[in-house]
Design a protein around this motif. Structure first.
Motif, PDB file in Angstrom:
ATOM      1  N   PHE A   1      21.464  35.036  63.723  1.00 14.71           N
ATOM      2  CA  PHE A   1      21.307  35.732  63.250  1.00 14.71           C
ATOM      3  C   PHE A   1      21.133  37.206  64.222  1.00 14.71           C
ATOM      4  CE2 PHE A   1      22.811  33.014  59.988  1.00 14.71           C
ATOM      5  CZ  PHE A   1      24.642  32.605  60.316  1.00 14.71           C
ATOM      6  N   SER A   2      21.591  37.976  63.823  1.00 14.05           N
ATOM      7  CA  SER A   2      20.917  39.678  63.785  1.00 14.05           C
ATOM      8  C   SER A   2      20.798  40.703  62.621  1.00 14.05           C
ATOM      9  CB  SER A   2      21.842  40.557  65.142  1.00 14.05           C
ATOM     10  OG  SER A   2      20.942  41.279  65.698  1.00 14.05           O
ATOM     11  N   CYS A   3      20.870  42.094  63.389  1.00  3.45           N
ATOM     12  CA  CYS A   3      20.212  42.941  61.786  1.00  3.45           C
ATOM     13  C   CYS A   3      21.223  43.403  62.439  1.00  3.45           C
ATOM     14  CB  CYS A   3      18.793  42.769  61.565  1.00  3.45           C
ATOM     15  SG  CYS A   3      18.840  41.597  61.056  1.00  3.45           S
ATOM     16  N   PRO A   4      22.296  44.921  60.674  1.00  2.00           N
ATOM     17  CA  PRO A   4      22.702  46.240  61.485  1.00  2.00           C
ATOM     18  C   PRO A   4      21.998  47.418  62.060  1.00  2.00           C
ATOM     19  CG  PRO A   4      22.920  45.081  58.934  1.00  2.00           C
ATOM     20  CD  PRO A   4      22.096  44.418  59.443  1.00  2.00           C
ATOM     21  N   ASN A   5      20.876  47.028  62.024  1.00  2.71           N
ATOM     22  CA  ASN A   5      20.434  48.247  62.390  1.00  2.71           C
ATOM     23  C   ASN A   5      19.092  47.365  63.580  1.00  2.71           C
ATOM     24  OD1 ASN A   5      17.864  46.230  60.966  1.00  2.71           O
ATOM     25  ND2 ASN A   5      16.765  47.735  59.546  1.00  2.71           N
ATOM     26  N   ARG A   6      19.683  46.594  63.937  1.00  2.00           N
ATOM     27  CA  ARG A   6      19.272  45.940  65.409  1.00  2.00           C
ATOM     28  C   ARG A   6      20.493  45.938  66.896  1.00  2.00           C
ATOM     29  NH1 ARG A   6      14.733  43.761  66.337  1.00  2.00           N
ATOM     30  NH2 ARG A   6      13.412  43.258  64.601  1.00  2.00           N
TER      31      ARG A   6
ATOM     32  N   ARG B   1      14.204  55.178  54.725  1.00  2.00           N
ATOM     33  CA  ARG B   1      14.501  56.216  56.195  1.00  2.00           C
ATOM     34  C   ARG B   1      13.262  55.978  56.827  1.00  2.00           C
ATOM     35  NH1 ARG B   1      13.867  60.574  58.403  1.00  2.00           N
ATOM     36  NH2 ARG B   1      12.613  61.514  56.920  1.00  2.00           N
ATOM     37  N   LEU B   2      12.061  56.226  56.566  1.00  2.00           N
ATOM     38  CA  LEU B   2      11.063  56.564  57.523  1.00  2.00           C
ATOM     39  C   LEU B   2      10.603  55.327  58.396  1.00  2.00           C
ATOM     40  CD1 LEU B   2       8.729  58.203  55.376  1.00  2.00           C
ATOM     41  CD2 LEU B   2      10.017  59.196  57.622  1.00  2.00           C
ATOM     42  N   VAL B   3      11.220  53.679  58.106  1.00  2.00           N
ATOM     43  CA  VAL B   3      10.939  52.357  58.210  1.00  2.00           C
ATOM     44  C   VAL B   3      12.219  52.134  59.221  1.00  2.00           C
ATOM     45  CG1 VAL B   3       8.987  51.641  56.776  1.00  2.00           C
ATOM     46  CG2 VAL B   3      11.485  51.369  56.445  1.00  2.00           C
ATOM     47  N   ASN B   4      12.689  52.781  59.068  1.00  2.00           N
ATOM     48  CA  ASN B   4      14.617  52.490  59.696  1.00  2.00           C
ATOM     49  C   ASN B   4      15.022  51.237  59.212  1.00  2.00           C
ATOM     50  OD1 ASN B   4      16.318  52.815  61.681  1.00  2.00           O
ATOM     51  ND2 ASN B   4      15.470  51.459  63.181  1.00  2.00           N
ATOM     52  N   ARG B   5      15.651  51.457  57.594  1.00  2.76           N
ATOM     53  CA  ARG B   5      15.917  50.313  57.387  1.00  2.76           C
ATOM     54  C   ARG B   5      16.998  50.136  57.529  1.00  2.76           C
ATOM     55  NH1 ARG B   5      14.447  44.773  56.355  1.00  2.76           N
ATOM     56  NH2 ARG B   5      15.934  44.122  54.585  1.00  2.76           N
ATOM     57  N   GLY B   6      17.656  51.120  56.365  1.00  2.00           N
ATOM     58  CA  GLY B   6      19.247  51.632  57.647  1.00  2.00           C
ATOM     59  C   GLY B   6      19.938  51.423  56.051  1.00  2.00           C
ATOM     60  N   HIS B   7      19.438  51.412  54.701  1.00  2.00           N
ATOM     61  CA  HIS B   7      19.887  51.389  53.680  1.00  2.00           C
ATOM     62  C   HIS B   7      19.578  51.095  52.937  1.00  2.00           C
ATOM     63  CE1 HIS B   7      17.054  47.869  51.470  1.00  2.00           C
ATOM     64  NE2 HIS B   7      17.531  47.118  52.728  1.00  2.00           N
ATOM     65  N   ASP B   8      19.732  52.491  51.301  1.00  2.00           N
ATOM     66  CA  ASP B   8      18.911  52.643  50.303  1.00  2.00           C
ATOM     67  C   ASP B   8      18.633  51.705  49.261  1.00  2.00           C
ATOM     68  OD1 ASP B   8      21.282  52.505  48.980  1.00  2.00           O
ATOM     69  OD2 ASP B   8      21.361  55.101  48.586  1.00  2.00           O
ATOM     70  N   PHE B   9      17.568  52.279  48.635  1.00  2.00           N
ATOM     71  CA  PHE B   9      17.419  51.454  47.183  1.00  2.00           C
ATOM     72  C   PHE B   9      18.772  50.906  46.485  1.00  2.00           C
ATOM     73  CE2 PHE B   9      15.871  50.523  42.848  1.00  2.00           C
ATOM     74  CZ  PHE B   9      15.285  49.144  42.779  1.00  2.00           C
ATOM     75  N   ALA B  10      19.884  51.781  46.051  1.00  2.00           N
ATOM     76  CA  ALA B  10      21.088  52.080  45.371  1.00  2.00           C
ATOM     77  C   ALA B  10      21.700  50.306  45.710  1.00  2.00           C
ATOM     78  CB  ALA B  10      21.988  52.432  45.512  1.00  2.00           C
ATOM     79  N   CYS B  11      21.387  50.227  47.350  1.00  2.00           N
ATOM     80  CA  CYS B  11      21.796  48.943  47.877  1.00  2.00           C
ATOM     81  C   CYS B  11      22.001  47.573  47.246  1.00  2.00           C
ATOM     82  CB  CYS B  11      22.590  49.509  49.545  1.00  2.00           C
ATOM     83  SG  CYS B  11      23.168  47.522  50.588  1.00  2.00           S
ATOM     84  N   SER B  12      19.727  47.826  47.400  1.00  4.16           N
ATOM     85  CA  SER B  12      19.644  46.568  46.755  1.00  4.16           C
ATOM     86  C   SER B  12      19.505  46.093  45.297  1.00  4.16           C
ATOM     87  CB  SER B  12      18.157  46.661  46.840  1.00  4.16           C
ATOM     88  OG  SER B  12      17.550  47.013  48.292  1.00  4.16           O
ATOM     89  N   ARG B  13      19.882  47.352  44.827  1.00  9.51           N
ATOM     90  CA  ARG B  13      20.179  47.115  42.986  1.00  9.51           C
ATOM     91  C   ARG B  13      21.610  46.252  42.985  1.00  9.51           C
ATOM     92  NH1 ARG B  13      20.492  52.151  42.086  1.00  9.51           N
ATOM     93  NH2 ARG B  13      18.177  52.421  41.574  1.00  9.51           N
ATOM     94  N   GLN B  14      22.690  47.129  43.534  1.00 11.00           N
ATOM     95  CA  GLN B  14      23.808  46.377  43.749  1.00 11.00           C
ATOM     96  C   GLN B  14      24.284  45.217  44.507  1.00 11.00           C
ATOM     97  OE1 GLN B  14      26.962  48.697  46.401  1.00 11.00           O
ATOM     98  NE2 GLN B  14      28.546  47.874  45.265  1.00 11.00           N
ATOM     99  N   ALA B  15      23.699  44.808  45.022  1.00 11.95           N
ATOM    100  CA  ALA B  15      23.520  43.395  45.963  1.00 11.95           C
ATOM    101  C   ALA B  15      22.938  42.614  44.949  1.00 11.95           C
ATOM    102  CB  ALA B  15      23.308  44.047  47.163  1.00 11.95           C
ATOM    103  N   ALA B  16      21.536  42.541  44.271  1.00 11.91           N
ATOM    104  CA  ALA B  16      20.699  41.296  43.451  1.00 11.91           C
ATOM    105  C   ALA B  16      21.978  41.360  41.696  1.00 11.91           C
ATOM    106  CB  ALA B  16      19.481  42.168  42.699  1.00 11.91           C
ATOM    107  N   GLN B  17      22.402  42.547  41.873  1.00 13.27           N
ATOM    108  CA  GLN B  17      23.980  42.488  40.031  1.00 13.27           C
ATOM    109  C   GLN B  17      24.559  41.806  41.256  1.00 13.27           C
ATOM    110  OE1 GLN B  17      23.576  46.826  39.304  1.00 13.27           O
ATOM    111  NE2 GLN B  17      22.610  47.193  38.296  1.00 13.27           N
ATOM    112  N   MET B  18      26.132  42.110  41.857  1.00 16.36           N
ATOM    113  CA  MET B  18      26.768  40.885  42.288  1.00 16.36           C
ATOM    114  C   MET B  18      26.125  39.400  42.439  1.00 16.36           C
ATOM    115  SD  MET B  18      27.815  43.393  45.374  1.00 16.36           S
ATOM    116  CE  MET B  18      28.933  42.412  45.610  1.00 16.36           C
ATOM    117  N   THR B  19      24.787  39.392  42.491  1.00 14.98           N
ATOM    118  CA  THR B  19      24.646  38.182  43.089  1.00 14.98           C
ATOM    119  C   THR B  19      24.584  36.997  41.780  1.00 14.98           C
ATOM    120  OG1 THR B  19      23.871  38.703  45.226  1.00 14.98           O
ATOM    121  CG2 THR B  19      22.951  36.563  44.482  1.00 14.98           C
ATOM    122  N   ALA B  20      23.797  37.747  41.190  1.00 16.70           N
ATOM    123  CA  ALA B  20      23.399  37.336  39.384  1.00 16.70           C
ATOM    124  C   ALA B  20      24.341  37.216  38.292  1.00 16.70           C
ATOM    125  CB  ALA B  20      22.115  38.176  38.949  1.00 16.70           C
ATOM    126  N   GLU B  21      25.566  38.540  38.843  1.00 15.57           N
ATOM    127  CA  GLU B  21      27.165  37.866  38.356  1.00 15.57           C
ATOM    128  C   GLU B  21      26.914  36.485  38.182  1.00 15.57           C
ATOM    129  OE1 GLU B  21      28.870  41.615  39.081  1.00 15.57           O
ATOM    130  OE2 GLU B  21      28.075  43.137  37.301  1.00 15.57           O
TER     131      GLU B  21
END
Length: 304
Positions: free
Chosen positions: A31-36, A158-178
């Motif tokens: 696989f690859s990554c969307p920030n690549r 942003r500085l490390v070029n992650r390409g998403h914010d923490f809200a994205c992590s929170r939402q993904a974790a919640q969707m998965t746990a649900e």
């Protein structure tokens, strides 16, 4: 020393969770990554080099089955009667069409003595359809989705070029746990611009996520990365082993006691590492941490 007195450690959790010995086998599924690839950015995270954690038997030129069989032979030399979790580790392992994911995951699960899958990925590469499929799979076997959170600080991301914010992590974790799927998180302590106070603040946010497992890594500078270039031009603070022990112990105090701690430190290959070189094996570091926590009378979650 009994680690579980101070940390809800992964080894103890595995023994409770499975009626047999279990070992993860890493898989590189290509696989690859969307920030690549340009979808959200290019160049990837400035600290990343997958060679630092891909074992020698991980080769995307081989099929998933071949990689798993080679991994099984590698571990069978040490452990007999072992069962295995296929760990889709390299890059973002939900970053493909659902049918592609289905074929690759189910190929892994068809290999003898594979009793589950762990999927390392980014929180911006899952959607309802993928998670619904994983929920179905989770009713048949063990499934864990491990998200690279890295930091809760959006400026750092942003500085490390992650390409998403923490809200994205929170939402993904919640969707998965649900959906009843086990949720893992990865964080890095000591990212540029983040001091001890900031790390402790973030621990409280991480603890508020619906995580089942957590991996904690120290910041390491890897040769050939953009971060290595920045570090050479303008060095920034890296923790000594003793400083990191004190900090990670304090960090763990704010992490809920029910979250399983899979790792508190990582060890990149010496030939790839710029700094910090502590000269400690992972188990040696963990023993030092446990001794420190015992000496100070502290444990995971006692401030959560």
């Amino acid at each position: 020393m009994e680690a579980e007195k101070y940390i809800n450690d992964y080894g103890s959790w595995v023994r409770r969770r499975f009626p047999f010995k279990v070992q993860k086998i890493s898989v590189d599924a290509g696989f690859s990554c969307p920030n690549r690839d340009g979808r959200v950015g290019t160049g990837g995270c400035i600290f990343c080099d997958n060679r630092t954690f891909n074992p020698s038997y991980c080769n995307p030129e081989q099929s998933i089955t071949q990689q798993l069989e080679e991994g099984k032979r590698f571990f069978a030399r040490k452990y007999k009667d072992m069962k295995y979790i296929a760990y889709f580790q390299a890059y973002s392992n939900t970053y493909a069409p659902l049918e592609t994911l289905r074929r690759r995951y189910e190929e892994a699960l068809a290999v003898d003595n594979i009793v589950g899958i762990a999927i390392g990925t980014r929180p911006d590469t899952v959607d309802e359809a993928i998670l619904d499929y994983l929920a179905e799979l989770n009713r048949q076997t063990f499934v864990c989705v491990e998200y690279g959170i890295e930091s809760t600080n959006d400026e750092t991301l942003r500085l490390v070029n992650r390409g998403h914010d923490f809200a994205c992590s929170r939402q993904a974790a919640q969707m998965t746990a649900e959906r009843g799927i086990s949720v893992g998180g990865h964080v890095i302590i000591g990212l540029p611009g983040e001091d001890e106070e900031e790390s402790t603040r973030q621990a409280k946010q991480i603890s508020g996520l619906p995580l089942n497992l957590l991996k904690i890594h120290q910041m390491q500078i890897i040769k050939g990365t953009k971060l290595a270039q920045q570090f050479a031009e303008k060095p920034f603070k890296l923790y000594s082993s003793n400083e990191y022990i004190r900090l990670v112990a304090e960090y763990l105090r704010y992490i809920r006691e029910d979250i399983v701690i899979e790792r508190v430190v990582s060890q990149s290959p010496k030939e790839l590492l710029v700094a910090p070189d502590w000269g400690l094996k992972n188990y040696q570091f963990t023993n030092l941490l446990l001794n420190y926590m015992k000496e100070k009378g502290i444990r995971q979650g006692d401030l959560a």
